[in-house]
Design an enzyme around this catalytic site. Structure first.
Site, PDB file in Angstrom:
ATOM      1  N   GLY A  51       0.825  -1.200   0.000  1.00 16.87           N
ATOM      2  CA  GLY A  51       0.000   0.000   0.000  1.00 16.87           C
ATOM      3  C   GLY A  51       0.858   1.248   0.000  1.00 16.87           C
ATOM      4  CB  CYS A  52       0.163   4.673   1.198  1.00 12.34           C
ATOM      5  SG  CYS A  52       0.991   6.260   1.409  1.00 12.34           S
TER       6      CYS A  52
END
Length: 218
Positions: A51-52
């Site tokens: 993810g981020c």
């Protein structure tokens, strides 16, 4: 009318060729021989996408034995990827982190536990509302021993959850460091709404789950 049809046909044709070329390039990345990063000054490096990278950087930096975490891009088939380019999903890269750690303090196996324990391991192409191939989960291995550790843990987690685990397993090739403004983002921008509403809660959930791994506060 014929000219319009011909133009549409050519557009579709070249589009398919481009996609096929991209898929071919990505397949070469997945099937490549892994590159092993040598230990330097007693420190090893490991690479993860989950993810981020703002979130993942903060999580790994909280772990005992981890010296530094750098945000960047990995897993794709283009050179010198940028944030804007990776966000198109066309480069094959995912937002990733380079974890610089002391293997005498924390093992690669434990870092893999941190990886699976700090995300939704069943979500495909993203984490939470961050969706797209650039946010997909990938664990990178540098040798056969690391690959087997990853595969065994992935298999065990799949059985435990009775679900398919989304993380892809790639041979490590290269890590591209992200733009300066992405580094240490959570620490430098504590009042950012994304940091407050997404990154910090994710970090706190991880800390509550693995209190024994968290660095002591000085």
């Amino acid at each position: 009318m014929k000219h319009i049809i011909l133009a549409c046909f050519l557009t579709v044709l070249f589009s398919c060729q481009n996609n096929a070329q991209a898929n071919k390039n990505q397949e070469a990345v997945i099937n490549a021989k892994p590159i092993e990063v040598p230990i330097k000054n007693g420190k090893a490096k490991a690479y993860f996408a989950s993810g981020c990278f703002w979130c993942v950087e903060a999580i790994y930096e909280s772990v005992k034995g981890v010296d530094e975490v750098i945000s960047g891009y990995s897993g794709g088939h283009t050179k010198n990827p940028t944030y804007d380019a990776s966000n198109t999903g066309r480069t094959g890269h995912a937002e990733a982190v380079e974890v610089i750690y002391d293997p005498k303090v924390v093992s690669f196996e434990t870092l893999v536990d941190v990886y699976f324990g700090s995300q939704d391991p069943t979500q495909v192409n993203g984490q939470g509302n961050d969706r797209g191939s650039q946010y997909r989960s990938i664990i990178f291995y540098q040798n056969e021993a690391q690959k087997q550790i990853i595969l065994k843990k992935k298999e065990a987690l799949a059985k435990k959850l009775n679900a398919k685990i989304a993380a892809e397993v790639y041979p490590f090739q290269k890590f591209w460091v992200a733009e300066d403004y992405h580094q240490n983002y959570e620490r430098l921008h504590p009042n950012n709404s994304y940091i407050q509403n997404v990154s910090v809660p994710r970090l706190n959930r991880f800390k509550a789950k693995f209190p024994e791994l968290i660095k002591d506060k000085h």
